[in-house]
Write a protein that holds these residues in place. Structure first.
Motif, PDB file in Angstrom:
ATOM      1  N   HIS A 277       1.038 -49.847 -48.973  1.00 44.75           N
ATOM      2  CA  HIS A 277      -0.100 -50.408 -49.704  1.00 44.75           C
ATOM      3  C   HIS A 277      -0.644 -51.693 -49.076  1.00 44.75           C
ATOM      4  CE1 HIS A 277       1.116 -47.553 -52.776  1.00 44.75           C
ATOM      5  NE2 HIS A 277       0.052 -47.889 -53.511  1.00 44.75           N
ATOM      6  N   GLN A 278      -0.224 -52.037 -47.876  1.00 41.96           N
ATOM      7  CA  GLN A 278      -0.717 -53.280 -47.275  1.00 41.96           C
ATOM      8  C   GLN A 278      -2.228 -53.277 -47.144  1.00 41.96           C
ATOM      9  OE1 GLN A 278       1.363 -55.213 -43.939  1.00 41.96           O
ATOM     10  NE2 GLN A 278       2.983 -53.705 -44.185  1.00 41.96           N
ATOM     11  N   GLY A 279      -2.762 -52.181 -46.638  1.00 44.40           N
ATOM     12  CA  GLY A 279      -4.210 -52.102 -46.487  1.00 44.40           C
ATOM     13  C   GLY A 279      -4.933 -52.166 -47.810  1.00 44.40           C
ATOM     14  N   VAL A 280      -4.372 -51.497 -48.825  1.00 47.07           N
ATOM     15  CA  VAL A 280      -4.990 -51.517 -50.151  1.00 47.07           C
ATOM     16  C   VAL A 280      -4.967 -52.931 -50.734  1.00 47.07           C
ATOM     17  CG1 VAL A 280      -4.804 -50.624 -52.511  1.00 47.07           C
ATOM     18  CG2 VAL A 280      -4.352 -49.119 -50.562  1.00 47.07           C
ATOM     19  N   LEU A 281      -3.834 -53.600 -50.578  1.00 46.61           N
ATOM     20  CA  LEU A 281      -3.726 -54.974 -51.079  1.00 46.61           C
ATOM     21  C   LEU A 281      -4.716 -55.903 -50.368  1.00 46.61           C
ATOM     22  CD1 LEU A 281       0.164 -55.344 -51.353  1.00 46.61           C
ATOM     23  CD2 LEU A 281      -1.473 -55.136 -53.241  1.00 46.61           C
ATOM     24  N   TYR A 282      -4.830 -55.728 -49.081  1.00 46.19           N
ATOM     25  CA  TYR A 282      -5.748 -56.569 -48.303  1.00 46.19           C
ATOM     26  C   TYR A 282      -7.184 -56.353 -48.757  1.00 46.19           C
ATOM     27  CZ  TYR A 282      -8.495 -58.157 -44.300  1.00 46.19           C
ATOM     28  OH  TYR A 282      -9.420 -58.763 -43.497  1.00 46.19           O
ATOM     29  N   THR A 283      -7.583 -55.094 -48.907  1.00 46.23           N
ATOM     30  CA  THR A 283      -8.941 -54.794 -49.355  1.00 46.23           C
ATOM     31  C   THR A 283      -9.192 -55.337 -50.757  1.00 46.23           C
ATOM     32  OG1 THR A 283      -8.924 -52.767 -48.032  1.00 46.23           O
ATOM     33  CG2 THR A 283     -10.591 -52.936 -49.757  1.00 46.23           C
ATOM     34  N   ALA A 284      -8.205 -55.174 -51.633  1.00 44.03           N
ATOM     35  CA  ALA A 284      -8.347 -55.679 -53.001  1.00 44.03           C
ATOM     36  C   ALA A 284      -8.436 -57.202 -53.013  1.00 44.03           C
ATOM     37  CB  ALA A 284      -7.167 -55.215 -53.844  1.00 44.03           C
ATOM     38  N   ALA A 285      -7.675 -57.855 -52.129  1.00 45.45           N
ATOM     39  CA  ALA A 285      -7.709 -59.321 -52.068  1.00 45.45           C
ATOM     40  C   ALA A 285      -9.084 -59.816 -51.644  1.00 45.45           C
ATOM     41  CB  ALA A 285      -6.634 -59.825 -51.112  1.00 45.45           C
ATOM     42  N   LEU A 286      -9.658 -59.191 -50.612  1.00 42.34           N
ATOM     43  CA  LEU A 286     -10.990 -59.611 -50.154  1.00 42.34           C
ATOM     44  C   LEU A 286     -12.033 -59.388 -51.245  1.00 42.34           C
ATOM     45  CD1 LEU A 286     -11.119 -58.409 -46.430  1.00 42.34           C
ATOM     46  CD2 LEU A 286     -10.530 -60.656 -47.352  1.00 42.34           C
ATOM     47  N   LYS A 287     -11.936 -58.251 -51.939  1.00 40.65           N
ATOM     48  CA  LYS A 287     -12.887 -57.970 -53.007  1.00 40.65           C
ATOM     49  C   LYS A 287     -12.750 -58.998 -54.131  1.00 40.65           C
ATOM     50  CE  LYS A 287     -14.380 -54.265 -56.116  1.00 40.65           C
ATOM     51  NZ  LYS A 287     -14.152 -52.872 -56.563  1.00 40.65           N
ATOM     52  N   HIS A 288     -11.520 -59.359 -54.464  1.00 41.38           N
ATOM     53  CA  HIS A 288     -11.294 -60.347 -55.514  1.00 41.38           C
ATOM     54  C   HIS A 288     -11.807 -61.723 -55.097  1.00 41.38           C
ATOM     55  CE1 HIS A 288      -9.745 -61.735 -59.220  1.00 41.38           C
ATOM     56  NE2 HIS A 288      -8.673 -62.353 -58.746  1.00 41.38           N
ATOM     57  N   LEU A 289     -11.656 -62.050 -53.823  1.00 43.74           N
ATOM     58  CA  LEU A 289     -12.192 -63.319 -53.321  1.00 43.74           C
ATOM     59  C   LEU A 289     -13.705 -63.367 -53.482  1.00 43.74           C
ATOM     60  CD1 LEU A 289     -10.117 -63.798 -50.022  1.00 43.74           C
ATOM     61  CD2 LEU A 289      -9.918 -65.134 -52.116  1.00 43.74           C
ATOM     62  N   GLU A 290     -14.371 -62.289 -53.139  1.00 42.70           N
ATOM     63  CA  GLU A 290     -15.824 -62.218 -53.273  1.00 42.70           C
ATOM     64  C   GLU A 290     -16.257 -62.393 -54.720  1.00 42.70           C
ATOM     65  OE1 GLU A 290     -18.336 -61.827 -51.216  1.00 42.70           O
ATOM     66  OE2 GLU A 290     -17.470 -61.249 -49.280  1.00 42.70           O
ATOM     67  N   GLN A 291     -15.506 -61.831 -55.623  1.00 34.96           N
ATOM     68  CA  GLN A 291     -15.899 -61.837 -57.032  1.00 34.96           C
ATOM     69  C   GLN A 291     -15.563 -63.150 -57.736  1.00 34.96           C
ATOM     70  OE1 GLN A 291     -13.867 -58.418 -58.575  1.00 34.96           O
ATOM     71  NE2 GLN A 291     -15.411 -56.955 -57.827  1.00 34.96           N
ATOM     72  N   SER A 292     -14.445 -63.756 -57.390  1.00 38.29           N
ATOM     73  CA  SER A 292     -13.950 -64.896 -58.171  1.00 38.29           C
ATOM     74  C   SER A 292     -14.230 -66.263 -57.558  1.00 38.29           C
ATOM     75  CB  SER A 292     -12.439 -64.754 -58.400  1.00 38.29           C
ATOM     76  OG  SER A 292     -11.749 -64.747 -57.148  1.00 38.29           O
ATOM     77  N   LEU A 293     -14.532 -66.322 -56.256  1.00 38.64           N
ATOM     78  CA  LEU A 293     -14.738 -67.618 -55.596  1.00 38.64           C
ATOM     79  C   LEU A 293     -16.157 -67.714 -55.026  1.00 38.64           C
ATOM     80  CD1 LEU A 293     -11.339 -67.968 -53.689  1.00 38.64           C
ATOM     81  CD2 LEU A 293     -11.954 -68.889 -55.933  1.00 38.64           C
ATOM     82  N   PRO A 294     -17.069 -68.424 -55.714  1.00 41.97           N
ATOM     83  CA  PRO A 294     -18.448 -68.537 -55.223  1.00 41.97           C
ATOM     84  C   PRO A 294     -18.545 -69.169 -53.843  1.00 41.97           C
ATOM     85  CG  PRO A 294     -18.282 -69.252 -57.510  1.00 41.97           C
ATOM     86  CD  PRO A 294     -16.887 -69.069 -57.014  1.00 41.97           C
ATOM     87  N   TRP A 295     -17.687 -70.169 -53.563  1.00 42.62           N
ATOM     88  CA  TRP A 295     -17.765 -70.837 -52.267  1.00 42.62           C
ATOM     89  C   TRP A 295     -17.387 -69.896 -51.126  1.00 42.62           C
ATOM     90  CZ3 TRP A 295     -13.242 -70.643 -49.665  1.00 42.62           C
ATOM     91  CH2 TRP A 295     -12.057 -70.557 -50.393  1.00 42.62           C
ATOM     92  N   TYR A 296     -16.534 -68.899 -51.422  1.00 46.80           N
ATOM     93  CA  TYR A 296     -16.162 -67.930 -50.387  1.00 46.80           C
ATOM     94  C   TYR A 296     -17.371 -67.083 -50.004  1.00 46.80           C
ATOM     95  CZ  TYR A 296     -13.766 -64.030 -48.105  1.00 46.80           C
ATOM     96  OH  TYR A 296     -13.375 -63.071 -47.202  1.00 46.80           O
TER      97      TYR A 296
END
Length: 403
Positions: free
Chosen positions: A31-50
């Motif tokens: 699940h490394q790839g899945v976790l990585y993709t989910a992390a990037l998506k969460h960064l986009e959604q939760s951190l405006p500065w990102y």
């Protein structure tokens, strides 16, 4: 499981963590790839500065996230292996990281990635191993937080050392009188913005001129000016101030208190980067001559030391006396030079000067007032009369024909 390691040394916690179950480990790897993709998506959604970062900066942070997840999986498999998180997670992009985001945002990034992994614990581990996996994630996230703080601390130390060297180079370039283009480039490199209202102060450095002292001096200077550079050359301390505010005169006195023993001199106002060299040279010439004026204030203006600087062989002071005092008086005519000469020669006697020139005493007073208006120096004040007398001597020598 009980933590027995001290809080300041988190690495023993890693070695005491029991190995993960084989089934959980297999799921983590798959699940490394899945976790990585989910992390990037969460960064986009939760951190405006990102979202506001440019693609290169987001790529650098994405690499950090990817390495963090991969490093966690490796550690979970072999918790006793001597992995150094700083190299594992931040080794590829410490410079990009510190340039892109602050330490606070880096910790937000770590927290967001941890949340992603925690939220997927039910998918990654059997119910009997979920608590163990959550503890592992939390402990490893602390390691990464320590590593992030270390990265930023190292970057700050390196940046501070480089800024100090660059600042010293700018001060040296001003003193040596480099060409304008070179000066402009060097000033821009240290973030200097002022193009006018520049002064240079010079004096003796304190016996202990530590980094803390320089920081304190810079903080004090920025209360009175928009820009400040500090240079220490041996026993000399040089402070360059740009964009002097209205309370600049008070600033000179306050900053002089931070210098070492002995005279402190500030150069004339420079309204261009090129003229900054003249201000610096005047300050140093004044510093070299200040001991000759025992009643000199601290700090003293370099222009107030024109007589002492001339006697000490300073060509800038000689030219200034001619251009700012002698020539204006000579050009004004109306007997100003003659009246001033007689007044000084006769011991500052108004009546004696009037008798010698066959004029009324009020005429002498009027002419002396005109001298003050034209030059800014009052012949009725003994110290300023000395400056005027020196200007007359230098001016006559300037006009004397060569032999």
């Amino acid at each position: 499981m009980t933590d027995t390691a001290p809080a300041h040394d988190p690495s023993p916690l890693l070695s005491k963590q029991p190995p993960g179950g084989s089934e959980t480990l297999a799921r983590l790897k798959s699940h490394q790839g899945v976790l990585y993709t989910a992390a990037l998506k969460h960064l986009e959604q939760s951190l405006p500065w990102y979202r506001a970062l440019n693609p290169d900066e987001r790529a650098a942070l994405g690499l950090v996230a990817q390495k963090g997840i991969a490093s966690f999986v490796g550690w979970y498999e072999r918790p006793t292996s001597p992995q150094w998180v700083l190299n594992d997670v931040f080794g590829a992009a410490p410079t990009e990281l510190t340039r892109s985001i602050s330490l606070q945002r880096a910790l937000q990034l770590i927290r967001t990635i941890v949340e992603v992994v925690e939220n997927r614990v039910p998918e990654l581990a059997a119910e009997s191993e979920q608590i163990q996996l959550r503890e592992a994630v939390l402990r490893y996230s602390r390691e990464v937080a320590f590593a992030a703080a270390d990265v930023y601390a190292r970057a700050a130390e390196s940046r501070g050392a480089w800024d100090s060297r660059l600042e010293a180079l700018v001060v040296d370039a001003v003193l040596r009188g480099e060409d304008t283009d070179s000066l402009r480039s060097r000033f821009a490199a240290v973030g200097w913005k002022s193009q006018s209202g520049i002064h240079v102060m010079a004096g003796r450095a304190p016996d202990v001129a530590s980094a803390h002292f320089v920081a304190e001096l810079r903080r004090a200077a920025l209360r009175y000016a928009h820009d400040c550079l500090v240079g220490i050359q041996g026993e000399r301390l040089i402070v360059m101030l740009g964009g002097i505010r209205e309370n600049g005169a008070a600033g000179f006195s306050r900053l002089a208190e931070l210098f070492g023993d002995g005279p402190v001199v500030y150069g004339p106002r420079a309204d261009s980067l090129r003229a900054t060299t003249d201000s610096a040279q005047a300050a140093f010439a004044g510093l070299a001559s200040a001991d000759a004026w025992t009643q000199a204030p601290r700090p003293a203006a370099a222009d107030d030391l024109w007589p002492e600087r001339v006697i000490n062989g300073d060509p800038l002071a000689r030219r200034a006396l001619v251009e700012h005092i002698y020539r204006p008086l000579e050009k004004a005519g109306n007997g100003l030079v003659q009246t001033l000469t007689s007044y000084l020669a006769l011991g500052h006697s108004l009546e004696g000067t009037a008798r010698q020139l066959f004029v009324h005493a009020n005429t002498v007073r009027y002419r002396l007032k005109r001298v003050c208006e034209l030059t800014g120096w009052d012949p009725l004040i003994p110290r300023e009369a000395f400056v005027l007398q020196t200007a007359l001597v230098v001016g006559r020598l300037e006009d004397s024909p060569p032999l």
